[in-house]
Scaffold this motif. Sequence first.
Motif, PDB file in Angstrom:
ATOM      1  N   MET A  78       0.855  -1.177   0.000  1.00 57.88           N
ATOM      2  CA  MET A  78       0.000   0.000   0.000  1.00 57.88           C
ATOM      3  C   MET A  78       0.898   1.236   0.000  1.00 57.88           C
ATOM      4  SD  MET A  78      -2.781   1.026   2.879  1.00 57.88           S
ATOM      5  CE  MET A  78      -4.251   1.719   2.255  1.00 57.88           C
ATOM      6  N   SER A  79       0.497   2.235  -0.759  1.00 59.43           N
ATOM      7  CA  SER A  79       1.309   3.449  -0.820  1.00 59.43           C
ATOM      8  C   SER A  79       0.594   4.614  -0.129  1.00 59.43           C
ATOM      9  CB  SER A  79       1.626   3.807  -2.269  1.00 59.43           C
ATOM     10  OG  SER A  79       0.446   4.059  -2.974  1.00 59.43           O
ATOM     11  N   CYS A  80       1.379   5.555   0.346  1.00 63.32           N
ATOM     12  CA  CYS A  80       0.882   6.746   1.037  1.00 63.32           C
ATOM     13  C   CYS A  80       0.044   7.585   0.063  1.00 63.32           C
ATOM     14  CB  CYS A  80       2.067   7.550   1.550  1.00 63.32           C
ATOM     15  SG  CYS A  80       1.641   9.105   2.347  1.00 63.32           S
ATOM     16  N   PRO A  81      -1.160   8.003   0.465  1.00 63.45           N
ATOM     17  CA  PRO A  81      -1.987   8.803  -0.436  1.00 63.45           C
ATOM     18  C   PRO A  81      -1.456  10.222  -0.665  1.00 63.45           C
ATOM     19  CG  PRO A  81      -3.063   8.547   1.688  1.00 63.45           C
ATOM     20  CD  PRO A  81      -1.836   7.687   1.710  1.00 63.45           C
ATOM     21  N   ILE A  82      -0.535  10.670   0.154  1.00 65.02           N
ATOM     22  CA  ILE A  82       0.012  12.023   0.011  1.00 65.02           C
ATOM     23  C   ILE A  82       1.240  12.031  -0.901  1.00 65.02           C
ATOM     24  CG2 ILE A  82       1.001  14.011   1.239  1.00 65.02           C
ATOM     25  CD1 ILE A  82      -1.997  13.548   1.784  1.00 65.02           C
ATOM     26  N   CYS A  83       2.220  11.171  -0.626  1.00 71.18           N
ATOM     27  CA  CYS A  83       3.471  11.220  -1.384  1.00 71.18           C
ATOM     28  C   CYS A  83       3.748   9.984  -2.228  1.00 71.18           C
ATOM     29  CB  CYS A  83       4.642  11.468  -0.441  1.00 71.18           C
ATOM     30  SG  CYS A  83       5.016  10.050   0.622  1.00 71.18           S
TER      31      CYS A  83
ATOM     32  N   GLU B  62       4.939   7.058  -1.194  1.00 67.54           N
ATOM     33  CA  GLU B  62       5.924   6.146  -0.598  1.00 67.54           C
ATOM     34  C   GLU B  62       5.206   4.969   0.057  1.00 67.54           C
ATOM     35  OE1 GLU B  62       9.347   6.453  -0.572  1.00 67.54           O
ATOM     36  OE2 GLU B  62       9.084   8.160  -1.926  1.00 67.54           O
ATOM     37  N   ASP B  63       5.984   3.921   0.415  1.00 72.28           N
ATOM     38  CA  ASP B  63       5.410   2.782   1.133  1.00 72.28           C
ATOM     39  C   ASP B  63       4.948   3.225   2.518  1.00 72.28           C
ATOM     40  OD1 ASP B  63       5.889   1.050  -0.946  1.00 72.28           O
ATOM     41  OD2 ASP B  63       7.842   0.419  -0.167  1.00 72.28           O
ATOM     42  N   THR B  64       3.856   2.643   2.988  1.00 64.02           N
ATOM     43  CA  THR B  64       3.315   3.031   4.287  1.00 64.02           C
ATOM     44  C   THR B  64       4.118   2.399   5.421  1.00 64.02           C
ATOM     45  OG1 THR B  64       1.753   1.199   4.297  1.00 64.02           O
ATOM     46  CG2 THR B  64       0.968   3.283   3.420  1.00 64.02           C
ATOM     47  N   VAL B  65       3.997   3.010   6.594  1.00 65.31           N
ATOM     48  CA  VAL B  65       4.607   2.518   7.819  1.00 65.31           C
ATOM     49  C   VAL B  65       3.453   2.142   8.741  1.00 65.31           C
ATOM     50  CG1 VAL B  65       6.042   3.162   9.795  1.00 65.31           C
ATOM     51  CG2 VAL B  65       6.616   4.000   7.517  1.00 65.31           C
ATOM     52  N   VAL B  66       3.535   0.987   9.372  1.00 68.06           N
ATOM     53  CA  VAL B  66       2.440   0.487  10.195  1.00 68.06           C
ATOM     54  C   VAL B  66       1.995   1.524  11.235  1.00 68.06           C
ATOM     55  CG1 VAL B  66       1.768  -1.294  11.854  1.00 68.06           C
ATOM     56  CG2 VAL B  66       3.104  -1.914   9.842  1.00 68.06           C
ATOM     57  N   LYS B  67       2.935   2.201  11.851  1.00 65.29           N
ATOM     58  CA  LYS B  67       2.615   3.182  12.894  1.00 65.29           C
ATOM     59  C   LYS B  67       1.745   4.329  12.381  1.00 65.29           C
ATOM     60  CE  LYS B  67       4.815   6.188  16.279  1.00 65.29           C
ATOM     61  NZ  LYS B  67       6.081   6.639  16.857  1.00 65.29           N
ATOM     62  N   PHE B  68       1.919   4.719  11.120  1.00 65.00           N
ATOM     63  CA  PHE B  68       1.210   5.868  10.559  1.00 65.00           C
ATOM     64  C   PHE B  68       0.217   5.483   9.469  1.00 65.00           C
ATOM     65  CE2 PHE B  68       5.449   7.423  11.846  1.00 65.00           C
ATOM     66  CZ  PHE B  68       5.047   8.262  12.875  1.00 65.00           C
TER      67      PHE B  68
ATOM     68  N   PRO C 110      -2.659   4.913   7.042  1.00 56.45           N
ATOM     69  CA  PRO C 110      -2.248   4.600   5.681  1.00 56.45           C
ATOM     70  C   PRO C 110      -1.166   5.524   5.139  1.00 56.45           C
ATOM     71  CG  PRO C 110      -4.211   5.920   5.557  1.00 56.45           C
ATOM     72  CD  PRO C 110      -3.889   5.725   7.028  1.00 56.45           C
ATOM     73  N   PHE C 111      -0.501   6.264   6.007  1.00 56.59           N
ATOM     74  CA  PHE C 111       0.535   7.205   5.577  1.00 56.59           C
ATOM     75  C   PHE C 111       1.917   6.627   5.821  1.00 56.59           C
ATOM     76  CE2 PHE C 111      -3.201   9.528   7.068  1.00 56.59           C
ATOM     77  CZ  PHE C 111      -3.580  10.119   5.878  1.00 56.59           C
ATOM     78  N   CYS C 112       2.922   7.300   5.277  1.00 57.68           N
ATOM     79  CA  CYS C 112       4.298   6.830   5.448  1.00 57.68           C
ATOM     80  C   CYS C 112       4.986   7.498   6.638  1.00 57.68           C
ATOM     81  CB  CYS C 112       5.105   7.093   4.180  1.00 57.68           C
ATOM     82  SG  CYS C 112       5.339   8.841   3.831  1.00 57.68           S
ATOM     83  N   SER C 113       4.435   8.628   7.090  1.00 58.04           N
ATOM     84  CA  SER C 113       5.084   9.374   8.167  1.00 58.04           C
ATOM     85  C   SER C 113       4.076  10.283   8.863  1.00 58.04           C
ATOM     86  CB  SER C 113       6.221  10.238   7.605  1.00 58.04           C
ATOM     87  OG  SER C 113       5.671  11.230   6.740  1.00 58.04           O
ATOM     88  N   LYS C 114       4.499  10.811   9.983  1.00 57.92           N
ATOM     89  CA  LYS C 114       3.682  11.774  10.728  1.00 57.92           C
ATOM     90  C   LYS C 114       3.447  13.028   9.879  1.00 57.92           C
ATOM     91  CE  LYS C 114       2.044  13.511  14.691  1.00 57.92           C
ATOM     92  NZ  LYS C 114       0.763  13.104  15.184  1.00 57.92           N
ATOM     93  N   ARG C 115       4.460  13.414   9.108  1.00 61.07           N
ATOM     94  CA  ARG C 115       4.354  14.596   8.243  1.00 61.07           C
ATOM     95  C   ARG C 115       3.209  14.442   7.249  1.00 61.07           C
ATOM     96  NH1 ARG C 115       6.064  15.659   3.190  1.00 61.07           N
ATOM     97  NH2 ARG C 115       6.386  17.839   2.663  1.00 61.07           N
TER      98      ARG C 115
ATOM     99  N   ASP D   4      -2.456  15.579   5.489  1.00 56.69           N
ATOM    100  CA  ASP D   4      -3.819  15.123   5.222  1.00 56.69           C
ATOM    101  C   ASP D   4      -4.806  15.758   6.201  1.00 56.69           C
ATOM    102  OD1 ASP D   4      -5.576  13.128   3.712  1.00 56.69           O
ATOM    103  OD2 ASP D   4      -5.971  12.592   5.803  1.00 56.69           O
ATOM    104  N   LEU D   5      -4.457  15.797   7.475  1.00 52.87           N
ATOM    105  CA  LEU D   5      -5.325  16.413   8.479  1.00 52.87           C
ATOM    106  C   LEU D   5      -5.545  17.888   8.165  1.00 52.87           C
ATOM    107  CD1 LEU D   5      -6.884  16.350  11.140  1.00 52.87           C
ATOM    108  CD2 LEU D   5      -4.712  16.775  12.312  1.00 52.87           C
ATOM    109  N   ALA D   6      -4.502  18.579   7.768  1.00 54.56           N
ATOM    110  CA  ALA D   6      -4.621  20.001   7.432  1.00 54.56           C
ATOM    111  C   ALA D   6      -5.561  20.212   6.251  1.00 54.56           C
ATOM    112  CB  ALA D   6      -3.252  20.592   7.125  1.00 54.56           C
TER     113      ALA D   6
END
Length: 60
Positions: A1-6, A8-14, A16-21, A26-28
């Motif tokens: 699964m890839s990050c909907p913003i950039c 990149e590959d997703t990170v389990v912690k974040f 469906p995103f790859c990072s907190k950034r 997305d929240l903004a």
Amino acid sequence: MSCPICGEDTVVKFRPFCSKRCANIDLAKWLNGSYAVPSQREEDVEADESDTSQIGQRPH
């Protein structure tokens, strides 16, 4: 699964995103109204029409 913003590959912690950034970006977008779910309720359409007609009547 890839990050909907950039893309990149997703990170389990974040997921469906790859990072907190990317999660914050997305929240903004939700908070500033970039993302919106259109309403089909008749009252909402009438409210939007009255809001736009009053824009020119408001003092600065």
